[in-house]
Design a protein around this motif. Structure first.
Motif, PDB file in Angstrom:
ATOM      1  N   GLY A  68       0.888  -1.691   0.288  1.00 51.65           N
ATOM      2  CA  GLY A  68       0.170   0.046   0.385  1.00 51.65           C
ATOM      3  C   GLY A  68       0.880   1.261   0.123  1.00 51.65           C
ATOM      4  O   GLY A  68       2.087   0.918  -0.788  1.00 51.65           O
ATOM      5  N   ARG A  69       0.279   2.354   0.482  1.00 50.53           N
ATOM      6  CA  ARG A  69       0.724   4.119   0.346  1.00 50.53           C
ATOM      7  C   ARG A  69       1.558   3.891   1.541  1.00 50.53           C
ATOM      8  O   ARG A  69       2.314   3.264   2.027  1.00 50.53           O
ATOM      9  CB  ARG A  69      -0.412   4.317   0.208  1.00 50.53           C
ATOM     10  CG  ARG A  69      -1.086   4.430  -0.767  1.00 50.53           C
ATOM     11  CD  ARG A  69      -1.866   5.907  -1.361  1.00 50.53           C
ATOM     12  NE  ARG A  69      -1.446   7.075  -1.275  1.00 50.53           N
ATOM     13  CZ  ARG A  69      -1.319   8.094  -1.228  1.00 50.53           C
ATOM     14  NH1 ARG A  69      -2.936   8.482  -0.744  1.00 50.53           N
ATOM     15  NH2 ARG A  69      -0.895   9.389  -0.807  1.00 50.53           N
ATOM     16  N   PRO A  70       2.712   4.506   1.586  1.00 50.53           N
ATOM     17  CA  PRO A  70       3.931   5.396   2.501  1.00 50.53           C
ATOM     18  C   PRO A  70       2.729   5.939   3.923  1.00 50.53           C
ATOM     19  O   PRO A  70       1.446   6.594   3.067  1.00 50.53           O
ATOM     20  CB  PRO A  70       4.749   6.103   2.290  1.00 50.53           C
ATOM     21  CG  PRO A  70       4.046   5.822   0.913  1.00 50.53           C
ATOM     22  CD  PRO A  70       3.498   5.209   0.218  1.00 50.53           C
ATOM     23  N   SER A  71       3.064   5.120   5.275  1.00 44.94           N
ATOM     24  CA  SER A  71       2.030   5.701   5.937  1.00 44.94           C
ATOM     25  C   SER A  71       2.738   6.518   7.382  1.00 44.94           C
ATOM     26  O   SER A  71       4.045   5.931   7.200  1.00 44.94           O
ATOM     27  CB  SER A  71       1.306   4.672   6.725  1.00 44.94           C
ATOM     28  OG  SER A  71       0.635   4.577   7.747  1.00 44.94           O
ATOM     29  N   ALA A  72       2.262   7.636   7.574  1.00 45.23           N
ATOM     30  CA  ALA A  72       3.033   8.680   8.650  1.00 45.23           C
ATOM     31  C   ALA A  72       3.149   7.873   9.699  1.00 45.23           C
ATOM     32  O   ALA A  72       3.824   8.431  10.435  1.00 45.23           O
ATOM     33  CB  ALA A  72       2.528   9.736   8.328  1.00 45.23           C
ATOM     34  N   HIS A  73       2.439   7.237   9.981  1.00 44.84           N
ATOM     35  CA  HIS A  73       1.861   6.497  11.307  1.00 44.84           C
ATOM     36  C   HIS A  73       2.495   4.638  11.100  1.00 44.84           C
ATOM     37  O   HIS A  73       1.903   3.746  11.831  1.00 44.84           O
ATOM     38  CB  HIS A  73       0.770   6.769  12.134  1.00 44.84           C
ATOM     39  CG  HIS A  73       0.408   8.031  12.229  1.00 44.84           C
ATOM     40  ND1 HIS A  73       1.224   9.077  13.851  1.00 44.84           N
ATOM     41  CD2 HIS A  73       0.220   9.295  11.320  1.00 44.84           C
ATOM     42  CE1 HIS A  73       1.183  10.410  12.906  1.00 44.84           C
ATOM     43  NE2 HIS A  73       0.710  10.060  12.268  1.00 44.84           N
ATOM     44  N   ASN A  74       2.937   4.266  10.236  1.00 50.02           N
ATOM     45  CA  ASN A  74       3.304   2.620  10.144  1.00 50.02           C
ATOM     46  C   ASN A  74       1.519   1.593  10.187  1.00 50.02           C
ATOM     47  O   ASN A  74       1.110   0.999  11.123  1.00 50.02           O
ATOM     48  CB  ASN A  74       3.778   2.493  11.089  1.00 50.02           C
ATOM     49  CG  ASN A  74       4.575   1.204  10.541  1.00 50.02           C
ATOM     50  OD1 ASN A  74       5.099   0.648   9.661  1.00 50.02           O
ATOM     51  ND2 ASN A  74       4.994   0.689  11.736  1.00 50.02           N
ATOM     52  N   TYR A  75       0.941   2.764   9.847  1.00 49.41           N
ATOM     53  CA  TYR A  75      -0.404   2.178   9.442  1.00 49.41           C
ATOM     54  C   TYR A  75      -0.904   0.777  10.951  1.00 49.41           C
ATOM     55  O   TYR A  75      -2.180   0.953  11.406  1.00 49.41           O
ATOM     56  CB  TYR A  75      -0.538   0.112   8.989  1.00 49.41           C
ATOM     57  CG  TYR A  75      -0.762   0.873   6.865  1.00 49.41           C
ATOM     58  CD1 TYR A  75      -1.937   1.432   6.945  1.00 49.41           C
ATOM     59  CD2 TYR A  75       0.205   0.887   6.679  1.00 49.41           C
ATOM     60  CE1 TYR A  75      -2.227   1.593   5.315  1.00 49.41           C
ATOM     61  CE2 TYR A  75       0.675   1.427   5.423  1.00 49.41           C
ATOM     62  CZ  TYR A  75      -0.899   1.214   4.423  1.00 49.41           C
ATOM     63  OH  TYR A  75      -0.549   2.348   3.375  1.00 49.41           O
ATOM     64  N   ASN A  76      -0.977   2.534  12.052  1.00 51.74           N
ATOM     65  CA  ASN A  76      -1.151   2.537  13.802  1.00 51.74           C
ATOM     66  C   ASN A  76      -2.763   3.210  13.419  1.00 51.74           C
ATOM     67  O   ASN A  76      -3.007   3.958  12.842  1.00 51.74           O
ATOM     68  CB  ASN A  76      -0.198   2.694  14.344  1.00 51.74           C
ATOM     69  CG  ASN A  76      -0.747   3.352  15.298  1.00 51.74           C
ATOM     70  OD1 ASN A  76      -2.206   2.487  16.224  1.00 51.74           O
ATOM     71  ND2 ASN A  76      -0.377   3.741  16.647  1.00 51.74           N
TER      72      ASN A  76
END
Lengths: 186, 574
Positions: A68-76
């Protein structure tokens, strides 16, 4: 004025019961009866266990999955939000450049990387990628899974959702649904 | 810009124009106390509420009593909400065992929701219990919206009445707006959302293992019921930190579309209410046109700049839009909404005083972000908040009429009422209060270590963050350049001041104008009257809105987003 404050107090309490308790409870009741699946989070089950929600992105590791896309919170799931990097922030430019270089390296491609694969989403939980971002990863996934490329590409097409009514939103591929479909290919 | 992005926006305007008259007629009927199709169901409830609270709906009040009732009500609500947030640990419906909210954050949040701002210095999923979200925030979403509409209706009554002392009964207006307008619409919207994937339950958060075996968690809660009213009432405070960008709040493009429609609809319909109650329906449409123009202009400018490639990014990033490829500006945006859908949502949410977001405004291209900031500096009058949009615009209408009168040397008049020194002074008070609050507090934020400590992005973008952090609360909008950390004592307190003064230094002058206009006679229009139903009037009004904004804010914008844009295109990063 004292009379008005007294009314204000009573009005706040009465309205709290009406709009703060009765209204949300009524909505919950109707929603749980008529659309329990959606109201409980559009969760997906695999082999009896919850493996996530169709709507909430999760992080993927390894070449055998679509990422998926980069997540600023690591998918938290308890820390939704974007990176909030401004467009002139060099830390952001460096992060995007690093990700683009990495994608080119691991896929062995020289084509430019679709922006949604290297730029973080608004929610940090975006469940979708663009069709271009899926296509960019297709050959790598096919190689890792020893599947014909054409079959992986056909899967992407099958799981591509178009615009609503032909003009609302954007075409997109749900990463979890696509990856679960990959698992069924064996 | 893509043809789809433009089509979404144009389709939206058409739908909005179509629902304005019926919704406007319905709202007029509610506040004129006439029977509506919901009366058989709701009238007993309405009168039960009056009995329980001791309100006599027939007893009208003058503007001062009306204002005092509203201020007293806001005070009581703020104290109750503050107590509720502080005590949430001991209250029911807290399955995730969240502690009480700390004092300065609870104070900021209480003021924020009572003033219809919904600025959020907290992340909902880890700060607030389900009880706080429902019995605390959802209630304020209804009541602050109903209070805003009540003030607008009181103002319209002041314009429409002749030689009258009273402008209505605040408690009756508040009750009718909540029962007949907000509650039924919110109920329908909430069910639509819940059926579309917005969650609505009381379960604790769900811990699970992902397909690849990683530990993860799904947040839960009664979201749809709050989401419906937070947008309908232009409050905008989301259940989750990411607001509408969160897939459990904004799961599909259609939900996004209906959401925008819901937060613009009442503001647009109020122009029709103005037209109907004063007997100048065409004038209502002229105001509608001016507001639609401001919204459209904002959208096209923001969309244009946001769709430009960022010269700082390397050639390895595909920035050109192609079929299946969303283009370059995806930082802080969700794939499903598309670039056009995100920009349109952002412009609409800042042109109204909604403040819900489905993309992260901090990451917009500099001049696109500037449009969002400017929308709020102009007072959120691109249809505006429910009620607040119309009464904010009315201040500018009076200034427009006044300037037009100056041009030809005649006493200005508006819909048959002579506009004299008192009205113009009050209108100017509202406008000046806005700009003073934004600029003085931004200067304070930029000049003090406490203010600069919250800034996230370096360079001129940081100043934009500070400007945004005061423009948004002052205009009671609530959207954010969310990189800025506002949960500090400095921002919690200064923003609370901005929200309070931004709300009440507008409402009090508005009600004073309502009171003084109500007392006046109606005089027939003369040759020198600026005809209020003409395109010329709408164009003058747009001119005044932009002029006031430009004069007040252009210097500040020059050294923030405009400077960032110029440096960015000269290849400079920070």
């Amino acid at each position: 004025m004292k009379e008005q404050l007294w009314i204000a107090l009573k009005m706040t309490l009465v309205m709290t019961v009406l709009t703060g308790l009765i209204y949300p409870l009524a909505v919950t009741g109707v929603a749980q009866v008529f659309f329990p699946k959606a109201a409980n989070g559009s969760r997906l089950r695999r082999g009896g266990e919850w493996v996530g929600s169709r709507l909430i992105g999760q992080s993927w590791k390894g070449p055998e999955w679509f990422h998926g896309r980069p997540s600023a919170h690591n998918y938290n799931g308890l820390a939704s939000g974007g990176s909030n990097y401004g467009p002139s922030n060099q830390q952001w430019v460096a992060a995007v450049t690093r990700r683009a270089g990495r994608w080119r390296r691991v896929t062995g491609q020289t084509r430019p990387v679709p922006a949604d694969l290297v730029e973080a989403s608004a929610s940090g939980l975006d469940p979708d990628i663009s069709p271009a971002a899926a296509a960019y990863q297709a050959a790598r996934v096919a190689r890792a899974r020893h599947l014909p490329l054409a079959r992986v590409q056909a899967l992407i097409r099958r799981f591509t959702r178009g615009r609503t009514f032909g003009f609302l939103g954007a075409p997109r591929v749900n990463v979890l649904e696509l990856n679960l479909a990959l698992l069924r290919q064996r | 810009m893509s043809v789809y992005g433009v089509a979404q926006f144009l389709f939206f305007l058409v739908v909005l124009a179509a629902i304005t008259p019926p919704l406007g007629r319905y709202i007029t009927a509610i506040y004129e106390g006439r029977r509506t199709f919901l009366s058989p169901l709701l009238s007993p409830l309405e009168h039960g509420l009056y009995r329980m609270t001791g309100v006599n709906p027939e007893r009208e009040s003058n503007w001062k009593q009306y204002a005092l009732a509203l201020i007293g009500f806001s005070l009581v609500k703020t104290l109750i909400l503050y107590a509720l947030l502080r005590l949430q640990y001991w209250l029911p419906l807290n399955p995730n065992h969240l502690p009480g909210v700390p004092p300065s954050l609870a104070m900021n949040t209480a003021v924020s929701f009572v003033t219809n701002t919904n600025w959020q210095n907290y992340a909902g999923e880890t700060t607030l219990s389900y009880f706080s979200q429902m019995a605390g925030l959802t209630v304020q979403n209804f009541l602050s919206a109903a209070a805003g509409i009540a003030v607008a209706v009181a103002l319209i009554r002041g314009i429409a009445r002749r030689q009258a002392e009273t402008i209505g009964n605040f408690w009756a207006d508040l009750t009718r707006g909540t029962l007949y307008l907000l509650l039924p619409l919110a109920f329908g919207l909430a069910l639509f959302y819940a059926g579309s994937g917005v969650i609505q339950n009381f379960k604790p958060n769900l811990h699970y293992a992902t397909v690849t075996g990683q530990k993860a968690v799904l947040p839960m809660g009664p979201v749809a019921s709050q989401y419906a009213i937070e947008n309908l009432g232009t409050n905008g405070g989301g259940f989750f930190n990411a607001n509408s960008a969160h897939p459990y709040e904004g799961p599909t493009p259609l939900v996004g579309f209906i959401c925008v429609l819901s937060f613009v609809a009442i503001g647009a319909a109020m122009t029709h209410v103005l037209g109907r109650m004063t007997g100048h329906v065409a004038h209502g449409w002229a105001v509608w046109g001016a507001m639609a123009f401001l919204l459209a202009a904002g959208f096209f400018v923001a969309y244009h700049f946001d769709a430009q490639p960022n010269p700082l990014l390397p050639a390895a990033v595909a920035q050109a839009r192609a079929p299946g490829n969303p283009g370059g500006a995806m930082e802080g945006k969700e794939v499903r909404f598309s670039l056009g859908g995100s920009d349109w949502f952002a412009v609409a949410t800042t042109s109204t005083s909604c403040g819900d977001v489905n993309s992260m405004h901090d990451s917009f291209a500099p001049l696109a972000g500037m449009v969002l900031l400017l929308n709020m500096m102009l007072g959120c009058v691109g249809f505006g908040g429910v009620g607040a949009g119309l009464y904010g615009m009315m201040m500018l209408i009076l200034i427009t009429v006044f300037i037009a009168g100056l041009m030809i040397g005649r006493t200005p008049e508006y819909l048959g009422k002579k506009i004299e020194a008192r009205e113009v002074k009050m209108a100017m008070l509202g406008v000046l209060a806005m700009s003073t609050l934004i600029l003085v507090f931004s200067a304070l934020g930029a000049a003090t270590p406490a203010g600069r400590a919250g800034v996230y992005n370096p360079g001129p973008h940081g100043l934009t963050e500070i400007l945004y952090a005061f423009a948004s609360p002052t205009a009671n909008n609530g959207s954010a350049f969310a990189g800025l950390n506002g949960n500090t004592r400095f921002y919690n307190w200064t923003q609370a001041i901005c929200m309070l003064f931004g709300r009440f230094l507008m409402i009090i002058p508005v009600l004073a104008i309502a009171g003084s206009l109500a007392r006046k006679k109606i005089c027939p229009p003369s040759a020198g009257t600026l005809a209020p139903q003409t395109p010329l009037f709408a164009a003058m009004l747009v001119g005044v809105v932009l002029l006031v904004g430009a004069l007040n804010f252009f210097p500040a914008l020059t050294i923030a987003p405009i400077l960032e844009h110029l440096l960015l295109h000269a290849g400079r990063a920070f």
